[in-house]
Design a protein around this motif. Sequence first.
Motif, PDB file in Angstrom:
ATOM      1  N   LEU A   1      29.045  45.605  15.631  1.00 60.23           N
ATOM      2  CA  LEU A   1      28.004  45.478  14.607  1.00 60.23           C
ATOM      3  C   LEU A   1      26.919  46.531  14.773  1.00 60.23           C
ATOM      4  CD1 LEU A   1      27.527  41.614  14.298  1.00 60.23           C
ATOM      5  CD2 LEU A   1      28.557  43.175  12.648  1.00 60.23           C
TER       6      LEU A   1
ATOM      7  N   ASN B   1      23.875  42.200   3.483  1.00 63.88           N
ATOM      8  CA  ASN B   1      23.264  41.988   4.800  1.00 63.88           C
ATOM      9  C   ASN B   1      22.299  43.109   5.218  1.00 63.88           C
ATOM     10  OD1 ASN B   1      24.935  44.082   5.798  1.00 63.88           O
ATOM     11  ND2 ASN B   1      26.584  42.630   6.202  1.00 63.88           N
TER      12      ASN B   1
ATOM     13  N   LEU C   1      22.205  50.243  15.506  1.00 66.23           N
ATOM     14  CA  LEU C   1      21.635  48.924  15.215  1.00 66.23           C
ATOM     15  C   LEU C   1      21.665  48.030  16.450  1.00 66.23           C
ATOM     16  CD1 LEU C   1      23.512  48.387  11.832  1.00 66.23           C
ATOM     17  CD2 LEU C   1      21.245  49.374  12.169  1.00 66.23           C
ATOM     18  N   ALA C   2      20.505  47.573  16.833  1.00 69.79           N
ATOM     19  CA  ALA C   2      20.438  46.663  17.977  1.00 69.79           C
ATOM     20  C   ALA C   2      21.256  45.415  17.667  1.00 69.79           C
ATOM     21  CB  ALA C   2      18.988  46.291  18.270  1.00 69.79           C
ATOM     22  N   ASP C   3      22.084  45.013  18.606  1.00 67.84           N
ATOM     23  CA  ASP C   3      23.004  43.908  18.358  1.00 67.84           C
ATOM     24  C   ASP C   3      23.049  42.972  19.560  1.00 67.84           C
ATOM     25  OD1 ASP C   3      25.109  42.367  17.295  1.00 67.84           O
ATOM     26  OD2 ASP C   3      26.578  43.621  18.346  1.00 67.84           O
ATOM     27  N   PRO C   4      21.974  42.208  19.757  1.00 71.16           N
ATOM     28  CA  PRO C   4      21.963  41.292  20.903  1.00 71.16           C
ATOM     29  C   PRO C   4      23.010  40.189  20.737  1.00 71.16           C
ATOM     30  CG  PRO C   4      20.003  40.968  19.534  1.00 71.16           C
ATOM     31  CD  PRO C   4      20.745  42.134  18.958  1.00 71.16           C
TER      32      PRO C   4
ATOM     33  N   PRO D   1      21.149  36.658  18.101  1.00 65.92           N
ATOM     34  CA  PRO D   1      20.285  37.463  17.235  1.00 65.92           C
ATOM     35  C   PRO D   1      18.786  37.384  17.537  1.00 65.92           C
ATOM     36  CG  PRO D   1      21.974  36.407  15.922  1.00 65.92           C
ATOM     37  CD  PRO D   1      22.133  35.884  17.327  1.00 65.92           C
ATOM     38  N   ARG D   2      18.321  36.210  17.971  1.00 62.88           N
ATOM     39  CA  ARG D   2      16.881  36.105  18.216  1.00 62.88           C
ATOM     40  C   ARG D   2      16.479  36.635  19.590  1.00 62.88           C
ATOM     41  NH1 ARG D   2      16.121  29.897  17.154  1.00 62.88           N
ATOM     42  NH2 ARG D   2      17.714  30.119  18.757  1.00 62.88           N
ATOM     43  N   ASP D   3      17.487  37.092  20.356  1.00 67.14           N
ATOM     44  CA  ASP D   3      17.194  37.435  21.741  1.00 67.14           C
ATOM     45  C   ASP D   3      17.170  38.944  21.969  1.00 67.14           C
ATOM     46  OD1 ASP D   3      16.463  37.039  24.285  1.00 67.14           O
ATOM     47  OD2 ASP D   3      18.397  36.280  24.999  1.00 67.14           O
ATOM     48  N   LEU D   4      16.312  39.626  21.220  1.00 68.49           N
ATOM     49  CA  LEU D   4      16.173  41.078  21.330  1.00 68.49           C
ATOM     50  C   LEU D   4      15.623  41.463  22.699  1.00 68.49           C
ATOM     51  CD1 LEU D   4      16.640  43.477  19.433  1.00 68.49           C
ATOM     52  CD2 LEU D   4      14.262  43.290  18.700  1.00 68.49           C
ATOM     53  N   PHE D   5      14.651  40.701  23.162  1.00 68.80           N
ATOM     54  CA  PHE D   5      14.035  41.005  24.455  1.00 68.80           C
ATOM     55  C   PHE D   5      15.031  40.773  25.593  1.00 68.80           C
ATOM     56  CE2 PHE D   5      11.201  40.312  28.097  1.00 68.80           C
ATOM     57  CZ  PHE D   5      10.315  41.360  27.948  1.00 68.80           C
ATOM     58  N   GLY D   6      15.855  39.733  25.417  1.00 68.29           N
ATOM     59  CA  GLY D   6      16.869  39.444  26.429  1.00 68.29           C
ATOM     60  C   GLY D   6      17.879  40.565  26.562  1.00 68.29           C
ATOM     61  N   MET D   7      18.176  41.231  25.456  1.00 66.46           N
ATOM     62  CA  MET D   7      19.090  42.373  25.490  1.00 66.46           C
ATOM     63  C   MET D   7      18.517  43.480  26.370  1.00 66.46           C
ATOM     64  SD  MET D   7      20.719  44.481  22.274  1.00 66.46           S
ATOM     65  CE  MET D   7      19.248  45.360  21.839  1.00 66.46           C
ATOM     66  N   LEU D   8      17.230  43.701  26.228  1.00 65.14           N
ATOM     67  CA  LEU D   8      16.518  44.691  27.043  1.00 65.14           C
ATOM     68  C   LEU D   8      16.559  44.284  28.516  1.00 65.14           C
ATOM     69  CD1 LEU D   8      14.883  47.192  26.119  1.00 65.14           C
ATOM     70  CD2 LEU D   8      12.870  45.739  25.996  1.00 65.14           C
TER      71      LEU D   8
END
Lengths: 359, 359
Positions: free
Chosen positions: B5, B102, B328-331, B334-341
């Motif tokens: 994605l 989307n 596109l950032a794809d954690p 979806p709500r865990d953008l910071f967790g991906m980092l």
Amino acid sequence: MADHLNLVPFVSVHHMMQLVLEIGVERFMDELTAYLEEDFRRWEKFDKTPRVASHSREGVIELMPTSDGRHYGFKYVNGHPKNTREGRQTVTAFGVFADVGNGYPLLISEMTILTALRTAATSALAAKYLAPRGADCMALIGNGAQAEFQAMAFKALLGIRKLRLYDIDRGATEKCRRNLAGLGFEMTACASGEDAVEGAQIITTATADKQYATILTDNMVGAGVHINAVGGDCPGKTELHRDILLRSDIFVEYPPQTRIEGEIQQLDKDHPVEELWRLVAGKAIGRCEARQITLFDSVGFATEDFSALRYVRDKIEQTGLYTELDLLADPDEPRDLFGMLLRFPGSSLLAQREKGLIL
Amino acid sequence: MADHLNLVPFVSVHHMMQLVLEIGVERFMDELTAYLEEDFRRWEKFDKTPRVASHSREGVIELMPTSDGRHYGFKYVNGHPKNTREGRQTVTAFGVFADVGNGYPLLISEMTILTALRTAATSALAAKYLAPRGADCMALIGNGAQAEFQAMAFKALLGIRKLRLYDIDRGATEKCRRNLAGLGFEMTACASGEDAVEGAQIITTATADKQYATILTDNMVGAGVHINAVGGDCPGKTELHRDILLRSDIFVEYPPQTRIEGEIQQLDKDHPVEELWRLVAGKAIGRCEARQITLFDSVGFATEDFSALRYVRDKIEQTGLYTELDLLADPDEPRDLFGMLLRFPGSSLLAQREKGLIL
């Protein structure tokens, strides 16, 4: 030099993560805020237009351009609330930074992560001027994708250490707590919004529902509080009860946009608001008394993306965290675009021509 | 699927050249015209807005967005006449094609070459409805970057074989002749504009000066001719004497834009013009008598870029001529953008946290 006119630096999601982690989230917030501050200070130099939106039943795609006369930047950003059901992000973004003098792009960058960072940095910047002195406790209502970035920005810029977390989805609060564990916060998971605001000098709302919601009711907001309203950011989407707005001194980024998209869409078109850039430029006063309620009605503005792109552009030269895209046609002779095609290795046109010459 | 994605197909200049040459310039023009025709036919489905321009002393940077409700496209394009002095292109462009459902981009593509192709294809499309039957000779005045593309499009779509070339710069004519040699044309280098139009049933003007110029005077345009005016495409830039306009039946892409940017900026705001899409959709009649002078006042419109991006998007699936950008950032959540980092390999945040846990 002329050999590389075709190439444009590209910061992927991977490189953005590396960049943020190499610099450190808190230092990134600090430095990014300095760029935001510098650009807000010269606000009058910027070309400002409301975003260019293409609405559909499912969501919106927007372009947010701006220019300071030397550089030009724009962000592409979508908003599709139903995306999470398919494992996609509600909001994704990328941006371009360009040289006004020749129109050539200088940078293409992912901006999903970068937008999360600049949104939080802008909130913290506003709070520097508006939050009560010595604030150390923030209520964080809405624990989705933006929550941890807000926490980190307020820690870096205001020294916030105590967080009171609340979300209607307990899983979101749990995620937020897990992510921020060990990063220097004292966190309390709260059972309600009322519980969360207890003892907080700053209230941040960052919920995601696309509707008129009442995350904060009037009784929840005591004297002297600073409200950082991040979630209400498009027509038909607000978070605060109107009565709170009437008791608050309201600060916004760009009034023509905020009156359509922000909390103040609930108010008369001529309700007085102050502009953030005027605070930063020393043309307006922020908090001036202890019992004052201040509200930063954040919706996000193109100049903030410009500042973020400008910062990243400066940073990648030092770190090398980018690749180069062969994006711009660069024929040996500028008017000879067709000749470039013709001389491309293995060009069938050449073959065609040779056949022509032979016949 | 969920693994990819984050990736967006990217067509570089290199890949675009390969694509054009693999398909063949004439077949590319043919197929692209079919896409243009299909989209002009459903013109009423498109969201149409004038381009969003940022002007400066040196030039302009523009965003040209449009949507048909299913897909969204925009082009970034600059116009900087002085660029050629530095070995840069006057006009460079890139574009993005996205899914309205989307908001995710489906394609990022170079568009300097693609714009040259779509401009020529649009000219040829208009000429299909407007040029006199059996036309075989075209005057080509202005032999810069667009000239050969016009020649190839008119050969592919109208069977034009005879070219009468003229440019105030003889070097440009020489370049044009060299590039088109062996590609099936009978070419004459002419000493003046008057000389060039001699015996031509179609007159194409594609000059580059950013001023009110008079490339064609009234006496140069005889009865029955079709004029394809490509060069006059921004405020203050025209190529035809006003008297020619008054004798012509004028066809335009999108009147609100052409009245500002096209030849018809010289006319009253309510001077009658016909729209190209109405020709294509069979709602208006093109050439109806032999002595009629027809004029296509081309300025380029967002839907044409949309059609071109749509065509390229369909083509790259067959040819594989693209790379993929991690845009596109794809954690995982979806709500865990910071967790991906946080979970990024070698994250200093994790290290910080571990230290926190140990202390």
